[in-house]
Every structure is written in structure tokens, then in C-alpha cells.
Design an enzyme around this catalytic site. Structure first.
Site, mmCIF file in Angstrom:
data_model
loop_
_atom_site.group_PDB
_atom_site.id
_atom_site.type_symbol
_atom_site.label_atom_id
_atom_site.label_comp_id
_atom_site.label_asym_id
_atom_site.label_seq_id
_atom_site.Cartn_x
_atom_site.Cartn_y
_atom_site.Cartn_z
ATOM 1 N N HIS A 210 34.015 37.473 109.912
ATOM 2 C CA HIS A 210 35.329 36.898 110.236
ATOM 3 C C HIS A 210 36.387 37.329 109.236
ATOM 4 C CE1 HIS A 210 33.105 33.426 112.266
ATOM 5 N NE2 HIS A 210 33.640 34.207 113.184
ATOM 6 N N CYS A 509 44.552 60.991 118.377
ATOM 7 C CA CYS A 509 44.764 59.649 117.831
ATOM 8 C C CYS A 509 43.712 59.262 116.799
ATOM 9 C CB CYS A 509 44.820 58.612 118.954
ATOM 10 S SG CYS A 509 43.345 58.560 119.963
HETATM 11 C C1 PEP Z 1 38.454 57.873 117.640
HETATM 12 O O1 PEP Z 1 37.256 57.765 117.895
HETATM 13 O O2 PEP Z 1 38.934 58.846 117.026
HETATM 14 C C2 PEP Z 1 39.409 56.836 118.059
HETATM 15 C C3 PEP Z 1 40.704 57.002 117.931
HETATM 16 O O3 PEP Z 1 38.926 55.681 118.542
HETATM 17 P P1 PEP Z 1 38.210 54.557 117.637
HETATM 18 O O4 PEP Z 1 38.471 54.909 116.191
HETATM 19 O O5 PEP Z 1 38.799 53.268 118.036
HETATM 20 O O6 PEP Z 1 36.777 54.695 118.008
#
Ligand code: PEP
Ligand code: MG
Length: 552
Positions: A210, A509
């Protein structure tokens, strides 16, 4: 010194741990101890009057602790959120459960044991029993029981946990400080001025606890598993937390501070005003409402990755369509018409939703996660998609599918989505659908996957993990988790070419999009949409501006 610590230079020590929350920060340390009442006295009560006294003391302490938990819950609800505040209400219920309180009273009455011993013994037993259970949700309740025990003992022995520098003239009670502790407990987080804490560094504590969730929702860097830190650190010492790499530096030298914590406030303000250079897009990754607000404040061009699973993890339950709709709607409102990319629930691996009672898996990273989990749970998928379709009725949005392995799976996901769109009488026009490229097989199937979707995003965190068979969360192998590996770059370049041929926007991302030195090579291979943590936007935007020749 163990392999976890490395002495560097005269005073600097580098520690290796596990990242609880990403981000980097440097600051002065404040020490916190939850261990002051470790040695619990045990003695026998010699007459019935003493037994009665102990029982009265227990009733009084239960009452005081219940009030204290209510007060903390109210404070956390205001400063963090409702879901987090429920942690403390749950603790109050466990603490007052007659099974627990009757067992404590019975030990005092029948065995004539003193109250602190009885509390310690009964709750230790419960904590141990829960910790052993082969179910993540229940085993994590052991943390709550440990906290309840510490709280009750703190009251009985009047030896409360607290800041070790408490009372000293220079103690800032955690404000603008990095908190060093044995363990990040939820009550400790609640006891501080949350908004002002810079970060946390601890010896123990799991990624899914948590407290870790609260640290993440506060958006402060946190690293755990730093063995020995409490032995070495003194109040006021400088610490760098490198939450991106799960590391901490005690007494770092000036060169390390400069390398890890770049300061470019003037330039970033100037570039923020200019915006992202033409032909490039800078989006934000967000997990919480705070992230979204920060993204808007930093002038992000939109949200490139909204990790919806964090909403569920924080709530510790599945949310219904209305609740999800309200949450998604707020995000869209904050972003005022800019792109918002909602990623469908991405559970499993390092993000288990313990309340879903998924059977413990030997290999969770290769188990029931991402797209596979969504397809196996059409009810969960459909509820989330209904909420998203409702939002799209008001503002166009983007929806991203996680961990897609091939074109067939992509098709199945879109078919399910289409059913919801039809059921709601909506239209595909209102939603752009995208796929995440983070499993190597999807890269090989890119020619077949891309025509089905409107856009794509590279999840390099998981991609590196699966491409090189390397655990993204394991500090033992982190030196080999290498975003510069030429094999990775061959895959990225190839995907960029295919995406261009198919006319589909491609973003990245994963964390590497924000890593220093990565923006140029990404832009060079044609990946010009970057999605990064909100606080990194100024630095990344500067780098983009330099690439475009707008900044020297
Ligand atoms: C990734 O895997 O690069 C991603 C952006 O997703 P997460 O970090 O949430 O798995
Ligand atoms: Mg991923």
C-alpha cells in the site's frame, strides 16, 4: 560491504535496490523509525485486579487507535485520495475484529499475560499466518496486521514510531526532505506532510505494498531494498534517489549530482512557451490524476499513455462503468481537447490486481496479462470499453491495447470493442484505436497488425524485457537492461519504416523515450512522437528543440 553497496570516492556510497517509483531527486535525509518498540516485555499478572486493569487499558487503546485511524483516513482522503484513505478504514476494521480482540483478551484473562505481550503475540501469529497464504491479496494483508500491531504497541508502551530527529531544532518533519526508513509503512506516509516529502528510500518493502502505491500516487521517487542504508545515513546527509534505475547515492559528489540531476529551468521555461517544434509531438505518460494535471501544466501536447490499471490498483477493486466514466471524463476535461490515450487495463506481471484473485503464477510475466487477460475476461473489457465509448461520445479519444502479440489477437480485441460501440449506438469515428508494440512477435507481425489500427506506440520497457529475456524489475540484472543495444535499434528502425509505409503514427512511451541521449537517435529513425513522464517534459522538449535547431 556487500555487492549491493559500492564505496565511490571519499564519502559517496552507491546502493542498489528496487524501484518503487521512478524519477530522480536529490535532497537532505530525514530518518524515520518504526522499530522503537521491538523488544516487547513479557510478564505474568499476579492478581485479578491487574488483569482487569490490563483489559481496561486494551479497551482504551483500541478506542484511541480507532480514532487515530479515522483521523489519518480523513487526512489521506484530502491529501491523496479516497481509495488510499480506505487502507486505514480497513485497518480499523481488522483491528476491531472480535476474532482478534477476543484472542487478546483471552490471553490476558486465561494466561495472565500482560497486554503488550498479548497484543504482540496474537497479531504476530495473524501476520505470520497471512504472510504464508498463497494468494497475493491475502498475503499483503500481513502488512496491515503488522501496522496495526505497531500502532497498538506504540499506544500501550507510549513509544510511538516517528522521525528520529524529532524535537531537534533542524527537524523539518519530512518537509522538503528524503525520508530514509527501514520500511515504508502506510501510517508513516500518512504521518508526514505528504505534499512536501521529496522521496523515499527504504531497506524493505514490496512494489505492490500500500505504501508503495501511495508513494506512486504522490509521484515522488522511491527506491526500496537498499540494505544497510539506515546504518550509514545520518539526518541531514545528502541522498540522491534514482528511481529510474532503483539506485540511491549517499553523500554524492558534485559530479554525480550534476550528472543525475540536470538543472535547466531557464531554458525549459523558454521552450515551454515556444511549444514542441513543428513535426514533433511530446506527450505525457500518466498514472494518476496528479500526473494528468502536471502534464497539462507542463504543456504536454496530450496524454500518450494513461495507465488505467493504476486506477484499479489504487481503488483495490473493479470499478463499475459509471465510476470509470467519471474518472476518464475528468482526465479529458483537464486536457482541454488535447489527445488523451487511454490504455486498456494492463494487468499481470509487475501489476497484479490482487483483488482479482488471479491464481498465483509460476511465471507471471509470461502468464495471464495484458491483451491475453483482457480477452479472457470479456466482462472486465466490456465494462471499461463502455465507459470509454461514453466519453468518446462527448470528446474523441484514443484507446490503446497492451501487450498485443499478433494480428489475430489484435483483431479479436477490435471485434470486442466493435460490439460495445454497436451496443452503445456509437461510431468508430469517435475513437482512434492503437496497439502497443512491446512483445517481439508483434514487431514481426507489424505489416499485418498496423493496417487494423489508427496508431501505434512502442512500450520499450516490456520490449527490452522480452527481447533480451531480462527482467525489467530485477536489480541483479539491471546492468544488462540496455536500451542502447543495436538489436533493439534494428527492431525500432524496422517498425518505424513499416509504420511510415502503412501511414500510421508511431510513438514511443517506454522510459527510454526520456532517457538522456535517446531523443536524437529516436528522431533520426523517424520516431518523432515521444511520450514521457510529465516532469521530464521540459528537458525532453529542450532536446527536441535542439534537434530542430531552435535551441543551442
Ligand atoms: C512499456 O512496457 O514500455 C510501457 C510503456 O508500459 P508499462 O511500463 O506500463 O508496462
Ligand atoms: Mg508494458
Amino acid at each position: 560491504m556487500s555487492g549491493q553497496q559500492e564505496v565511490m570516492g571519499e564519502r559517496m556510497i552507491k546502493f542498489k535496490g528496487v524501484s518503487i517509483n521512478s524519477g530522480r531527486i536529490a535532497g537532505a535525509a530525514c530518518l524515520y523509525s518504526a522499530e522503537r518498540h521491538r523488544a516487547v516485555p513479557e510478564f505474568l499478572l499476579s492478581n485479578e485486579d491487574l488483569v482487569a486493569e490490563e483489559l481496561l487499558k486494551f479497551d482504551e487503546v483500541l478506542r484511541q487507535c480507532s480514532e487515530e485511524l479515522d483521523a489519518i483516513a480523513a487526512q489521506v482522503e484530502t491529501s491523496v485520495g479516497r481509495a488510499e484513505s480506505e487502507i486505514f478504514i480497513t485497518q480499523k476494521h481488522i483491528m476491531n475484529d472480535p476474532k482478534v480482540t477476543d484472542a487478546v483478551r483471552a490471553m490476558v484473562k486465561n494466561e495472565k499475560k500482560n497486554i503488550e505481550w498479548a497484543v504482540s503475540d496474537v497479531l504476530n501469529e495473524y501476520e505470520y499466518t497471512f504472510a504464508k497464504i498463497d494468494n497475493q491479496y491475502l498475503s499483503e494483508r500481513a502488512n496491515d496486521i503488522g501496522e496495526i500491531r505497531r500502532r497498538l504497541l506504540g499506544r500501550i508502551t507510549k513509544a510511538k514510531s516517528g522521525l528520529l530527529c524529532e524535537g531537534q531544532a533542524h527537524c523539518s518533519r519530512g518537509a522538503n526532505r528524503i525520508i530514509a526508513a527501514y520500511e515504508l509503512t502506510a501510517d508513516m506516509v500518512a504521518a508526514m506532510n505528504l505534499e512536501k516529502v521529496l522521496g523515499f528510500v527504504t531497506e524493505h518493502g514490496g512494489v505492490t505494498s500500500h505504501a508503495a502505491i501511495i508513494a506512486r500516487s504522490l509521484g515522488v521517487p522511491a527506491v526500496s531494498g537498499i540494505r544497510g542504508i539506515m546504518e550509514f545515513v545520518r539526518c541531514g546527509d545528502t541522498i540522491i534517489i534514482d528511481g529510474d534505475n532503483g539506485e540511491a547515492y549517499l553523500n554524492p559528489d558534485a559530479a554525480t549530482v550534476a550528472a543525475l540531476i540536470p538543472v535547466e529551468p531557464v531554458a525549459s521555461e523558454a521552450v515551454c512557451a515556444l511549444g514542441t517544434p513543428p513535426g514533433m509531438t511530446l506527450l505525457a505518460n500518466a498514472s494518476t490524476m496528479e500526473d494528468v494535471k502536471q502534464a497539462a501544466a507542463m504543456g504536454a501536447d496530450g496524454i500518450g499513455l494513461l495507465r488505467t490499471e493504476i486506477l484499479f490498483i489504487k481503488a483495490e477493486r473493479l470499478l463499475d462503468e459509471d465510476e470509470q466514466y467519471a474518472f476518464y471524463r475528468r482526465i479529458v476535461d483537464i486536457m482541454k481537447g488535447k489527445t488523451v490515450t487511454f490504455r486498456m487495463l494492463d494487468v499481470g506481471g509487475d501489476k497484479p490486481l490482487s483483488f482479482l484473485r488471479i491464481k498465483k503464477e509460476e511465471n507471471p510475466y509470461l502468464g495471464w496479462r495484458g491483451a491475453r487477460y483482457l480477452l479472457g475476461n470479456p466482462d472486465i473489457f466490456t465494462t471499461q470499453m463502455r465507459a470509454l465509448v461514453r466519453v468518446s461520445g462527448e470528446t474523441p479519444i484514443r484507446v490503446l491495447f497492451p501487450m498485443v502479440v499478433d494480428a489475430e489477437q489484435q483483431r479479436a480485441l477490435l471485434d470486442l470493442a466493435d460490439k460495445v460501440i454497436a451496443e452503445k449506438g456509437s461510431s468508430r469515428e469517435r475513437i482512434e484505436f492503437g496497439t502497443m508494440f512491446e512483445v517481439p512477435s508483434a514487431f514481426i507481425d507489424a505489416e499485418a497488425i498496423l493496417p487494423q489500427v489508427d496508431f501505434a506506440s512502442i512500450g520499450s520497457n516490456d520490449l527490452i524485457q522480452y527481447l533480451f529475456a531480462i527482467d525489467r524489475n530485477n536489480e541483479m540484472v539491471s546492468q544488462d537492461f540496455n536500451p542502447e543495444h543495436p538489436v533493439l535499434w534494428k527492431m525500432l528502425e524496422r517498425l518505424s519504416t513499416v509504420a511510415r509505409e502503412k501511414g500510421k503514427p508511431l510513438s514511443i512511451c517506454g522510459e527510454m523515450a526520456a532517457r538522456e541521449g535517446m531523443q536524437r537517435p529516436l528522431l533520426d529513425i523517424g520516431i518523432s512522437i515521444l511520450s514521457v513522464a510529465p516532469r521530464l517534459i521540459p528537458r525532453v522538449r529542450n532536446e527536441m528543440a535542439r534537434y530542430a535547431g531552435l535551441l543551442s
